[in-house]
Design a protein around this motif. Structure first.
Motif, PDB file in Angstrom:
ATOM      1  N   ALA A  51       0.896  -1.126   0.286  1.00 23.79           N
ATOM      2  CA  ALA A  51       0.081   0.052  -0.243  1.00 23.79           C
ATOM      3  C   ALA A  51       0.916   1.123  -0.119  1.00 23.79           C
ATOM      4  O   ALA A  51       0.745   2.377  -0.889  1.00 23.79           O
ATOM      5  N   ILE A  52       1.955   1.121   0.767  1.00 26.15           N
ATOM      6  CA  ILE A  52       2.737   2.440   1.000  1.00 26.15           C
ATOM      7  C   ILE A  52       3.687   2.599  -0.372  1.00 26.15           C
ATOM      8  O   ILE A  52       3.725   3.756  -1.053  1.00 26.15           O
ATOM      9  N   ARG A  53       4.072   1.397  -0.875  1.00 28.28           N
ATOM     10  CA  ARG A  53       4.929   1.329  -1.976  1.00 28.28           C
ATOM     11  C   ARG A  53       4.144   1.811  -3.294  1.00 28.28           C
ATOM     12  O   ARG A  53       4.487   2.573  -4.351  1.00 28.28           O
ATOM     13  N   LEU A  54       2.859   1.464  -3.502  1.00 26.91           N
ATOM     14  CA  LEU A  54       2.284   1.799  -4.760  1.00 26.91           C
ATOM     15  C   LEU A  54       1.292   2.986  -4.338  1.00 26.91           C
ATOM     16  O   LEU A  54       0.594   3.697  -5.212  1.00 26.91           O
ATOM     17  N   LYS A  55       1.259   3.452  -3.097  1.00 22.50           N
ATOM     18  CA  LYS A  55       0.600   4.544  -2.770  1.00 22.50           C
ATOM     19  C   LYS A  55      -1.043   4.298  -3.149  1.00 22.50           C
ATOM     20  O   LYS A  55      -1.897   5.155  -3.719  1.00 22.50           O
ATOM     21  N   ASP A  56      -1.521   3.207  -2.851  1.00 23.85           N
ATOM     22  CA  ASP A  56      -2.878   2.836  -3.073  1.00 23.85           C
ATOM     23  C   ASP A  56      -3.337   1.804  -2.088  1.00 23.85           C
ATOM     24  O   ASP A  56      -3.025   0.638  -2.321  1.00 23.85           O
ATOM     25  N   ALA A  57      -3.836   2.168  -0.960  1.00 21.44           N
ATOM     26  CA  ALA A  57      -4.583   1.416   0.141  1.00 21.44           C
ATOM     27  C   ALA A  57      -5.544   0.186  -0.364  1.00 21.44           C
ATOM     28  O   ALA A  57      -5.586  -0.843  -0.004  1.00 21.44           O
ATOM     29  N   VAL A  58      -6.425   0.915  -1.303  1.00 26.26           N
ATOM     30  CA  VAL A  58      -7.618   0.064  -1.504  1.00 26.26           C
ATOM     31  C   VAL A  58      -7.190  -1.146  -2.404  1.00 26.26           C
ATOM     32  O   VAL A  58      -7.487  -2.409  -2.040  1.00 26.26           O
ATOM     33  N   GLN A 118      14.520   7.019   6.113  1.00 23.74           N
ATOM     34  CA  GLN A 118      15.160   7.573   4.891  1.00 23.74           C
ATOM     35  C   GLN A 118      14.169   7.121   3.519  1.00 23.74           C
ATOM     36  O   GLN A 118      14.301   7.581   2.530  1.00 23.74           O
ATOM     37  N   ASP A 119      13.561   5.849   3.951  1.00 27.71           N
ATOM     38  CA  ASP A 119      12.599   5.543   2.868  1.00 27.71           C
ATOM     39  C   ASP A 119      11.291   5.427   2.941  1.00 27.71           C
ATOM     40  O   ASP A 119      10.649   5.564   1.721  1.00 27.71           O
ATOM     41  N   VAL A 120      10.543   5.431   4.095  1.00 27.11           N
ATOM     42  CA  VAL A 120       9.319   5.510   4.489  1.00 27.11           C
ATOM     43  C   VAL A 120       8.939   6.734   5.236  1.00 27.11           C
ATOM     44  O   VAL A 120       9.359   6.689   6.455  1.00 27.11           O
ATOM     45  N   LYS A 121       8.331   7.658   5.105  1.00 25.84           N
ATOM     46  CA  LYS A 121       7.817   8.840   5.882  1.00 25.84           C
ATOM     47  C   LYS A 121       6.749   8.386   6.658  1.00 25.84           C
ATOM     48  O   LYS A 121       5.797   7.787   6.132  1.00 25.84           O
ATOM     49  N   PRO A 122       6.773   8.929   7.913  1.00 24.30           N
ATOM     50  CA  PRO A 122       5.397   8.562   8.632  1.00 24.30           C
ATOM     51  C   PRO A 122       4.100   8.953   7.968  1.00 24.30           C
ATOM     52  O   PRO A 122       2.829   8.220   8.239  1.00 24.30           O
ATOM     53  N   HIS A 123       4.109   9.967   7.388  1.00 26.17           N
ATOM     54  CA  HIS A 123       2.840  10.291   6.771  1.00 26.17           C
ATOM     55  C   HIS A 123       2.321   9.412   5.662  1.00 26.17           C
ATOM     56  O   HIS A 123       1.167   9.341   5.372  1.00 26.17           O
ATOM     57  N   PHE A 125       2.577   6.180   5.930  1.00 23.02           N
ATOM     58  CA  PHE A 125       2.006   5.183   6.822  1.00 23.02           C
ATOM     59  C   PHE A 125       0.815   5.527   7.231  1.00 23.02           C
ATOM     60  O   PHE A 125      -0.069   4.707   6.900  1.00 23.02           O
ATOM     61  N   VAL A 126       0.347   6.580   7.753  1.00 20.07           N
ATOM     62  CA  VAL A 126      -0.850   7.203   7.853  1.00 20.07           C
ATOM     63  C   VAL A 126      -1.670   7.275   6.873  1.00 20.07           C
ATOM     64  O   VAL A 126      -2.860   6.969   6.879  1.00 20.07           O
ATOM     65  N   GLN A 127      -1.223   7.541   5.545  1.00 21.20           N
ATOM     66  CA  GLN A 127      -2.163   7.945   4.407  1.00 21.20           C
ATOM     67  C   GLN A 127      -2.376   6.674   3.739  1.00 21.20           C
ATOM     68  O   GLN A 127      -3.592   6.486   3.144  1.00 21.20           O
ATOM     69  N   TYR A 128      -1.414   5.615   3.499  1.00 18.23           N
ATOM     70  CA  TYR A 128      -1.623   4.430   3.004  1.00 18.23           C
ATOM     71  C   TYR A 128      -1.658   3.073   3.760  1.00 18.23           C
ATOM     72  O   TYR A 128      -2.449   2.193   3.605  1.00 18.23           O
ATOM     73  N   GLY A 129      -0.664   3.038   4.667  1.00 19.31           N
ATOM     74  CA  GLY A 129      -0.710   1.801   5.513  1.00 19.31           C
ATOM     75  C   GLY A 129      -1.843   1.578   6.422  1.00 19.31           C
ATOM     76  O   GLY A 129      -2.258   0.462   6.497  1.00 19.31           O
ATOM     77  N   LEU A 130      -2.153   2.536   7.372  1.00 22.99           N
ATOM     78  CA  LEU A 130      -3.445   2.158   8.321  1.00 22.99           C
ATOM     79  C   LEU A 130      -4.765   2.130   7.391  1.00 22.99           C
ATOM     80  O   LEU A 130      -5.497   1.311   7.558  1.00 22.99           O
ATOM     81  N   PRO A 131      -4.898   2.919   6.374  1.00 19.27           N
ATOM     82  CA  PRO A 131      -6.109   2.645   5.453  1.00 19.27           C
ATOM     83  C   PRO A 131      -6.302   1.293   4.741  1.00 19.27           C
ATOM     84  O   PRO A 131      -7.070   0.825   4.662  1.00 19.27           O
ATOM     85  N   CYS A 132      -5.040   0.771   4.594  1.00 22.43           N
ATOM     86  CA  CYS A 132      -4.984  -0.525   3.974  1.00 22.43           C
ATOM     87  C   CYS A 132      -5.745  -1.587   5.179  1.00 22.43           C
ATOM     88  O   CYS A 132      -6.445  -2.458   4.696  1.00 22.43           O
ATOM     89  N   LEU A 133      -5.190  -1.500   6.438  1.00 25.78           N
ATOM     90  CA  LEU A 133      -5.687  -2.224   7.326  1.00 25.78           C
ATOM     91  C   LEU A 133      -7.134  -1.815   7.658  1.00 25.78           C
ATOM     92  O   LEU A 133      -8.076  -2.917   7.800  1.00 25.78           O
ATOM     93  N   ASP A 134      -7.650  -0.899   7.565  1.00 22.65           N
ATOM     94  CA  ASP A 134      -9.197  -0.351   7.592  1.00 22.65           C
ATOM     95  C   ASP A 134     -10.057  -0.993   6.514  1.00 22.65           C
ATOM     96  O   ASP A 134     -11.148  -1.436   6.752  1.00 22.65           O
TER      97      ASP A 134
END
Length: 481
Positions: A51-58, A118-123, A125-134
């Protein structure tokens, strides 16, 4: 002045904290048992990563939901770990330990649960990682739902890194996306005052391999505490060039309180910036010293290879910046903040602004949220109940909705404060603060928030305003004690 017994007690507390930080207390933690408690199922780790890599949680959620059960409903066999967590690590912090700590953390949990900043910014994770779980939870994945509800965050870094993550997680409150994961800390910075305040120690432990296991175990079992966060808005005349820290962002909305009388005319155009701090905001000589030190460290990074060398260089640098000599050699109009600053506050349970005189001897003013400042010092001290009542103060806490405002005079006064022989000069306790700064003979003022300093240009015709208000929700911290 503190009594000898108080000094001895502080020394004992410091020694106990050092022993805890070195990982010499607590029971033995079995590595395999710990791994079972904190590691998410592989399909969830992979879904978050994609989700973070693709920037697409859905898309990531739908792909891994279909692939997790092979079309046979086996996804229901997965169960959430007892204390799922993700780790954000600033691998450049902690001197030479940063990269090996990252490797150690990856060994103790799924590699996909450890994010190098250096690779993954916290925003992200909030924008894509958590919505993936949701999204997985909305598709009927009970394991994802329970994992999202139990999830915690560990930050391996300094106070600036912790504040960065807390700020990103704070957007969940604004968007109504609860629950907000609580935060634990592995201290890798120089001061680590946030880590000290919540029982995680003041330095990276020597016996770090076993200490990391204990830290992760405490991140699962520790109680959750609340922390005030403070919104800062700066309004300055447009056209002024200023290099602000990353914690302050330009904004189109300038919502300064209009109910306060302003001296002089307002400029036709202004530039506005806002941000959040968790520990302190300061203006004056301490920020000037910090600003010079940061520039020295950036220009000559080989001088500062770890917390101890940073502190030695910082102490030496402060002696060269006029902290001790300026009162004797400069023009009186350039000595104290009184010459450039008007201070207004709103006191507890009061809606009206009140102007507070700036003592003429004060060369730095600090608005402090935590008990710890400058690597574990408590400049506000522990005033007795009778003194608090006389001044209209209350006992200070990290979640009381108040900032403690104190002043530092010349370097000798600051030195005695920082070794806790005396307390700083108490100025006020406030639920909101307004600083109005105007130049003249002064060309620049120096400010900092949570260790990030900058040079603030001043205009002799128009004022720069700094307004500080409490964010209406608390940040959640896991208590490591």
């Amino acid at each position: 002045m503190d009594s000898p017994s108080t000094t001895r007690s502080a020394a004992r507390s410091s020694m106990i904290e050092s022993i805890r930080a070195c990982g010499l207390t607590g029971m033995r933690i079995d590595k395999e048992e710990l791994r079972r408690k904190i590691t998410m199922p592989l399909y969830l780790r992979s879904a978050i990563r994609d989700a973070i890599r693709l920037k697409d949680a859905v898309a990531a959620a739908e792909t891994h939901y279909k692939g997790a059960d092979g079309g046979a409903g086996l996804i229901q066999d997965y169960s959430a770990p007892e204390g799922p967590m993700v780790v954000f690590i600033n691998s450049r912090s902690g001197g030479r330990h940063g990269p090996v700590l990252k490797e150690r953390l990856q060994q103790l949990m799924g590699e996909e649960q450890v994010f190098d900043l250096q690779d993954v910014k916290p925003h992200e994770f909030v924008q894509y990682g958590l919505p993936c779980l949701d999204k997985l939870a909305s598709l009927g994945d009970h394991c994802a739902k329970e994992t999202r509800e139990k999830l915690g965050v560990v930050v391996a870094g300094g106070d600036g890194t912790v504040g960065w993550i807390l700020g990103c997680l704070g957007t969940l409150n604004k968007q109504g996306r609860e629950p907000v994961p609580p935060v634990a800390i592995i201290p890798l910075g120089t001061g680590n005052d946030l880590a000290r305040s919540f029982g995680w120690g003041g330095s990276f432990p020597f016996a770090w391999k076993s200490a990391v296991k204990r830290t992760l175990h405490r991140a699962i079992t520790g109680p959750v505490a609340r922390l005030d966060s403070w919104h800062v808005q700066i309004s300055m005349p447009s056209g002024e060039a200023v290099d602000l820290p990353h914690s302050l962002k330009a904004t189109e909305e300038c919502s300064l309180d209009q109910g306060l009388e302003i001296e002089g005319a307002l400029p036709d155009k202004t530039n506005c910036y806002d941000g959040v701090f968790y520990n302190y905001f300061s203006i004056g000589m301490d920020a000037q010293v910090a600003y010079g030190f940061h520039h020295l460290r950036n220009e000559k990074p080989y001088l500062a290879q770890g917390p101890i060398s940073n502190k030695i260089i910082y102490s030496g640098y402060s002696c060269t910046q006029g902290w001790f000599l300026t009162p004797c050699i400069s023009d009186p109009s350039l000595r104290g903040l009184k010459n450039i600053l008007r201070l207004h506050v709103k006191k507890v349970n009061c809606s009206e602004w009140e102007q507070v005189p700036v003592p003429k001897s004060v060369r730095a003013i600090v608005a402090l949220n935590l008990h710890n400042y400058g690597s574990g010092r408590n400049p506000w001290g522990s005033p007795k109940p009778r003194y608090l009542e006389k001044r209209g103060f209350v006992e200070a806490h990290a979640a009381d909705g108040l900032l403690e405002i104190f002043g530092l005079k010349q370097g000798w006064h600051a030195s005695f404060v920082m070794v806790e022989l005396i307390s700083a000069k108490h100025i006020a306790q406030a639920a909101a603060i307004r600083l109005e700064v105007r130049g003249g003979e002064w060309k620049d003022a120096y400010m900092q928030m949570d260790g990030e300093p900058w040079k603030q240009p001043m205009n002799k015709d128009y004022s720069t305003f700094v307004e500080i208000r409490r964010v209406p929700f608390h940040s959640l911290m896991i208590n490591g004690e």
